[in-house]
Design a protein around this motif. Structure first.
Motif, PDB file in Angstrom:
ATOM      1  N   LEU A  84       0.837  -1.192   0.000  1.00  0.00           N
ATOM      2  CA  LEU A  84       0.000   0.000   0.000  1.00  0.00           C
ATOM      3  C   LEU A  84       0.873   1.243   0.000  1.00  0.00           C
ATOM      4  CD1 LEU A  84      -2.726   1.555   0.479  1.00  0.00           C
ATOM      5  CD2 LEU A  84      -2.273   1.285   2.935  1.00  0.00           C
ATOM      6  N   ASP A  85       0.682   2.089  -1.007  1.00  0.00           N
ATOM      7  CA  ASP A  85       1.325   3.400  -1.049  1.00  0.00           C
ATOM      8  C   ASP A  85       0.213   4.439  -0.999  1.00  0.00           C
ATOM      9  OD1 ASP A  85       2.668   5.736  -1.490  1.00  0.00           O
ATOM     10  OD2 ASP A  85       3.650   5.115  -3.344  1.00  0.00           O
ATOM     11  N   LEU A  86       0.036   5.055   0.156  1.00  0.00           N
ATOM     12  CA  LEU A  86      -1.058   6.004   0.344  1.00  0.00           C
ATOM     13  C   LEU A  86      -0.874   7.283  -0.468  1.00  0.00           C
ATOM     14  CD1 LEU A  86      -1.416   5.454   4.155  1.00  0.00           C
ATOM     15  CD2 LEU A  86      -3.266   5.088   2.503  1.00  0.00           C
ATOM     16  N   VAL A 123       4.850  16.102  -3.704  1.00  0.00           N
ATOM     17  CA  VAL A 123       3.415  15.902  -3.884  1.00  0.00           C
ATOM     18  C   VAL A 123       3.151  14.422  -4.137  1.00  0.00           C
ATOM     19  CG1 VAL A 123       2.969  18.224  -4.771  1.00  0.00           C
ATOM     20  CG2 VAL A 123       3.568  16.387  -6.370  1.00  0.00           C
ATOM     21  N   THR A 124       1.889  14.030  -4.086  1.00  0.00           N
ATOM     22  CA  THR A 124       1.523  12.637  -4.346  1.00  0.00           C
ATOM     23  C   THR A 124       1.538  12.352  -5.851  1.00  0.00           C
ATOM     24  OG1 THR A 124      -0.853  13.002  -4.622  1.00  0.00           O
ATOM     25  CG2 THR A 124      -0.029  12.780  -2.358  1.00  0.00           C
ATOM     26  N   ALA A 125       1.298  11.101  -6.193  1.00  0.00           N
ATOM     27  CA  ALA A 125       1.282  10.699  -7.598  1.00  0.00           C
ATOM     28  C   ALA A 125       0.217  11.450  -8.385  1.00  0.00           C
ATOM     29  CB  ALA A 125       1.046   9.193  -7.707  1.00  0.00           C
ATOM     30  N   GLN A 126      -0.853  11.849  -7.712  1.00  0.00           N
ATOM     31  CA  GLN A 126      -1.932  12.577  -8.375  1.00  0.00           C
ATOM     32  C   GLN A 126      -1.838  14.091  -8.164  1.00  0.00           C
ATOM     33  OE1 GLN A 126      -2.585   9.626  -6.621  1.00  0.00           O
ATOM     34  NE2 GLN A 126      -2.665   8.504  -8.570  1.00  0.00           N
ATOM     35  N   ASP A 186      -1.273  20.825  -5.565  1.00  0.00           N
ATOM     36  CA  ASP A 186      -0.106  21.677  -5.689  1.00  0.00           C
ATOM     37  C   ASP A 186      -0.444  22.963  -6.436  1.00  0.00           C
ATOM     38  OD1 ASP A 186       2.527  22.310  -5.213  1.00  0.00           O
ATOM     39  OD2 ASP A 186       3.214  21.481  -7.117  1.00  0.00           O
ATOM     40  N   CYS A 187       0.058  24.079  -5.912  1.00  0.00           N
ATOM     41  CA  CYS A 187      -0.158  25.394  -6.511  1.00  0.00           C
ATOM     42  C   CYS A 187       0.822  26.355  -5.852  1.00  0.00           C
ATOM     43  CB  CYS A 187      -1.600  25.852  -6.306  1.00  0.00           C
ATOM     44  SG  CYS A 187      -2.055  26.077  -4.579  1.00  0.00           S
TER      45      CYS A 187
END
Length: 312
Positions: A84-86, A123-126, A186-187
């Motif tokens: 699991l990678d949250l 940041v996350t993958a998304q 992200d911004c």
């Protein structure tokens, strides 16, 4: 009240609840996220019950399996690995599906994993803020996907209940006011915030999610609680500077004590009465800040998170 609540959380009295008070959990199936690293392993090993089936969910199979071997060698308790990678919602989906291929029930879900103070650019993958995406959104999606199994398990449980334990932190007091939905992805505005503020926001999100989960599913047997496990020595602070680590270590407790409130909520009969509560060291009911007690904000956050995961 806010200052008094923080003091009460961070200077707890001697615990009255003990690991030995945990009942036999034969037949129970449990998932613990993020319980495979350093001090966190030594803390969480006490959560692994005799006779229960325990899955440790984490990113690194090598590290988790080494943790499992260490636990078994020291305590005789066994556990199973769940990848699991949250920080990647596609991994979260795959983990839930893998678990559901292996098991038909889930009695206790410990949403325990977390990251604190990574580089602000991470940041996350998304593309979500890494702390909120990992600590809050990732756990929301994991829980949402496992809800059918949780609800089915409640129906066949002798007490008609299952438990979701959401690990928050006293750090939610660092974030005053509402969730800033404009900086969860992200911004440029997000990059102007401090890492500690973003961490506090993610921990506020844990409490709001926990409360809304209980509001929506308590009538179907889901007992959801949020927990500040204590200021514990762990690798959670690895991204802090040497000076920050020195200051933080002045108020830290042995990591093994962090298991106490989790075990109280996740295993005891009293824990079944704690739905919608915020729990603090050591095995006590606490008071989160005003934002964490806002039902409208909790519903707004739930709706936002539903929208983020609907096309994964």
């Amino acid at each position: 009240m806010g200052i008094l609540a923080v003091i009460r959380e961070n200077l707890p009295p001697k615990p009255t609840f003990k690991v030995d008070d945990v009942p036999d959990l034969e037949g129970k199936v449990i998932i613990i996220t993020g319980a495979n690293a350093g001090e966190k392993l030594r803390q969480r090993r006490q959560v692994y019950p005799q006779h229960g089936v325990v899955y440790i969910a984490g990113r690194s199979q090598e590290r988790v399996e080494q943790a499992i071997q260490d636990i078994k060698a020291e305590t005789g308790k066994d556990a199973l690995f769940l990848k699991l990678d949250l920080a990647d919602l596609t991994s979260v989906k795959a983990a839930a599906e893998e678990f559901q291929r292996k098991e038909t029930r889930l009695d206790v879900l410990y949403n325990n994993a977390g990251v604190l103070g990574p580089p602000i650019a991470d940041v996350t993958a998304q593309g979500y803020d890494l702390q909120f995406g990992t600590n809050t959104l990732g756990h929301f999606y994991f829980t949402k996907l496992l809800l059918p199994t949780l609800l089915a398990s409640a129906k066949t449980s002798p007490d008609g209940k299952v438990r979701v334990i959401n690990v928050s932190s006293a750090a939610h007091h660092w974030h005053h006011g509402s969730i800033d939905f404009n900086i969860l992805k992200d911004c440029p505005a997000r990059k102007k915030k401090s890492g500690l503020m973003l961490y506090g926001q993610s921990k506020l999100g844990n409490i709001l999610f926990s409360n809304e989960l209980f509001r929506r599913y308590a009538h179907e047997g889901v007992i959801s609680t949020s927990i500040h496990p204590g200021n514990l020595r762990s690798d959670l602070y690895r991204h802090m500077s040497r000076i920050e680590n020195f200051v933080v270590n002045l108020i830290l407790y042995p990591s093994a004590m962090g298991a106490l409130t989790l075990l109280w909520a996740g295993t005891t009969d009293e824990g079944l009465t704690l739905g919608g509560k915020y729990l603090i060291p050591w095995a006590r009911v606490g008071t989160p800040n005003a934002s964490a007690r806002d039902p409208k904000l909790a519903e707004e956050l739930w709706t936002w998170m539903e929208e983020q995961v609907q096309n994964i």
